[in-house]
Structures are given as C-alpha cells and as structure tokens.
Design a protein around this motif. Structure first.
Motif, PDB file in Angstrom:
ATOM      1  N   CYS A   1     -12.077  -1.970  55.749  1.00  0.00           N
ATOM      2  CA  CYS A   1     -12.461  -2.850  54.781  1.00  0.00           C
ATOM      3  C   CYS A   1     -11.587  -3.745  54.046  1.00  0.00           C
ATOM      4  O   CYS A   1     -10.693  -2.738  53.008  1.00  0.00           O
TER       5      CYS A   1
ATOM      6  N   LEU B   1     -10.524  -6.083  50.815  1.00  0.00           N
ATOM      7  CA  LEU B   1     -10.890  -6.522  50.054  1.00  0.00           C
ATOM      8  C   LEU B   1      -9.140  -7.696  49.554  1.00  0.00           C
ATOM      9  O   LEU B   1      -8.497  -6.614  48.724  1.00  0.00           O
TER      10      LEU B   1
ATOM     11  N   LYS C   1     -13.649  -8.252  56.196  1.00  0.00           N
ATOM     12  CA  LYS C   1     -12.527  -8.932  54.321  1.00  0.00           C
ATOM     13  C   LYS C   1     -13.303  -9.319  53.866  1.00  0.00           C
ATOM     14  O   LYS C   1     -14.618  -9.962  53.725  1.00  0.00           O
TER      15      LYS C   1
ATOM     16  N   ALA D   1     -16.842  -3.338  47.065  1.00  0.00           N
ATOM     17  CA  ALA D   1     -17.311  -2.391  48.235  1.00  0.00           C
ATOM     18  C   ALA D   1     -18.961  -2.510  48.865  1.00  0.00           C
ATOM     19  O   ALA D   1     -19.279  -2.147  49.539  1.00  0.00           O
TER      20      ALA D   1
ATOM     21  N   TYR E   1     -19.598  -0.657  51.700  1.00  0.00           N
ATOM     22  CA  TYR E   1     -18.201   0.191  52.075  1.00  0.00           C
ATOM     23  C   TYR E   1     -18.057   1.604  50.696  1.00  0.00           C
ATOM     24  O   TYR E   1     -17.732   1.010  49.996  1.00  0.00           O
TER      25      TYR E   1
ATOM     26  N   ARG F   1     -12.888   3.950  52.282  1.00  0.00           N
ATOM     27  CA  ARG F   1     -12.621   3.465  53.210  1.00  0.00           C
ATOM     28  C   ARG F   1     -12.654   1.393  52.986  1.00  0.00           C
ATOM     29  O   ARG F   1     -12.702   0.822  53.833  1.00  0.00           O
ATOM     30  N   CYS F   2     -12.029   1.159  51.968  1.00  0.00           N
ATOM     31  CA  CYS F   2     -11.107  -0.196  51.232  1.00  0.00           C
ATOM     32  C   CYS F   2      -9.773  -0.195  51.120  1.00  0.00           C
ATOM     33  O   CYS F   2      -9.797   0.935  50.605  1.00  0.00           O
TER      34      CYS F   2
ATOM     35  N   MET G   1      -9.277   3.395  45.790  1.00  0.00           N
ATOM     36  CA  MET G   1      -9.036   2.637  46.833  1.00  0.00           C
ATOM     37  C   MET G   1      -7.627   3.121  47.822  1.00  0.00           C
ATOM     38  O   MET G   1      -6.653   2.956  47.134  1.00  0.00           O
TER      39      MET G   1
END
Length: 223
Positions: free
Chosen positions: A6, A8, A107, A155, A160, A164-165, A183
C-alpha cells in the motif's frame, strides 16, 4: 500472489509542485497581518509543517495575533492558495508516469493540509482517478506529521498493517512520521545538496525512480 504494498503519498512537494506557490502566497498574506515572511523562509524552515505551527512560530518572533485575526489570516491564505492552484499548479516532474506504472498498488494521499486543499491539488493536476476518495487529512483526523498517528490511521482505514505500507514523502516531517510508524519510507529528496535522507529511509531524487524503488521493496517483502 502477494498482495501489493500500500502506497501512502504526501501531496505538497511529492505529488504536486505546490510548495513554491504556497511560499509565495504566505509571503503575500502573512506580512499584511504583521508577520514578516519570505518564500525563502518557507523553503528553508517550514516545508511540510502545519500552517498553525508556522504562524505560532512567527508570532513568537513578531507579536501575537488574536484568534479572530489568526482565523482571518488563514482564510485569506487558503482562498488565495486555491486560486493559484487552480490556475498554475503542476505535478512533480515524472510523477504522472510513476503513478501509471504503479497502478496495481492501492494508493492514498496522506497530507498535513486540509482535505479541500488535497482535493483541489489532485483535481488541478488530473490525479484524482489514482486516489478517488482515499484522501487522509491531518485536519480531519486531528493529528499532524511528524506524529506517526496520521499514517497509522490512514493505513488502518486502507486495511493494511504498517509493515505492508510504503510512505512516499519529500519533507523531513513526513519521513520522520513514516519511520516512526514502522513503515517503509521512500524520501523523494529533491534538494540533496541541502537535505539528508535519514537512516532507514530510501532516497530517490526524481519521481522516475519511484517504480523501481517500490519494486525493490516488493521483492524484499517476498523473501
């Protein structure tokens, strides 16, 4: 197949080239309220910082505003900034192609700015379809970078875990917040002569490098 990481994204200075516009708008409006300010000050001292934090810092140097004048100052700044963005805003060089290359990844935009400003920025440069309603504003969630809580709430809303970000941010406050949140962090360091990428973050200097950096993190996550 492994679920894609994911992503950000910060907005100002990461997705859109808004910082010089913001610096110019602040340099136009702040002095009218007795707070001397130049575009250079924004770029050197305050990039990515919450607007109220900037105002309070200037008040400590030049004199305190009452609440009504402070509110009017922000309203004038926001109105002028939206007008400038609608007319002049451009994406960060290479970001349109980078977003297209990263189409398979979920996203979101995670910004210290108000939601209306984030939305205006995405509409102005044609990025709305990449993020739709996944716009996370510090003003809405009431937590501002460098506090990691802004990224952590984003997140969680995206579904997520932090591991995983991937945070993509150009400013030190965002990089610090992403690292503190646990992250992966990609620092879009567009001013490498003046800024240092913190230990733990990955430095890139142009948006064209972003897809490869995300691909490396994806490969590492599969090991």
């Amino acid at each position: 197949m492994t679920t894609p990481l994911c992503l950000l994204f910060d907005s100002d200075g990461t997705l859109v080239d808004s910082e010089i516009l913001l610096a110019e708008v602040m340099a136009e409006v702040l002095p009218r309220f007795g707070l001397p300010f130049t575009p250079r000050q924004y770029m050197q001292e305050f990039r990515g910082v919450r607007f109220l934090t900037i105002v309070l810092a200037l008040e400590r140097r030049h004199g305190t505003l009452d609440a009504a004048r402070r509110e009017r100052l922000e309203q004038e700044m926001r109105t002028l900034m939206e007008r400038r963005m609608r007319a002049e805003l451009m994406p960060i060089a290479g970001m349109a192609d980078a977003l297209a290359a990263l189409d398979a990844h979920p996203k979101a935009v995670v910004s210290n700015g108000p939601e209306a400003k984030i939305r205006c920025a995405m509409e102005s440069v044609g990025f709305s379809h990449h993020f739709e309603e996944r716009l996370f504003s510090a003003y809405t969630l009431e937590v501002w970078k460098p506090d990691p809580g802004l990224f952590l709430q984003a997140a969680a809303s995206m579904g997520y875990p932090p591991a995983r970000c991937v945070v993509i941010d150009d400013a030190s406050v965002g990089v610090a917040a992403g690292l503190e949140a646990g992250m992966q962090v990609i620092h879009l360091n567009r001013f490498p002569a003046a800024e240092t990428t913190p230990v733990g973050a990955i430095a890139i200097h142009h948006a064209s490098e972003l897809p490869a950096a995300v691909a490396r993190l994806t490969a590492d996550a599969m090991v």
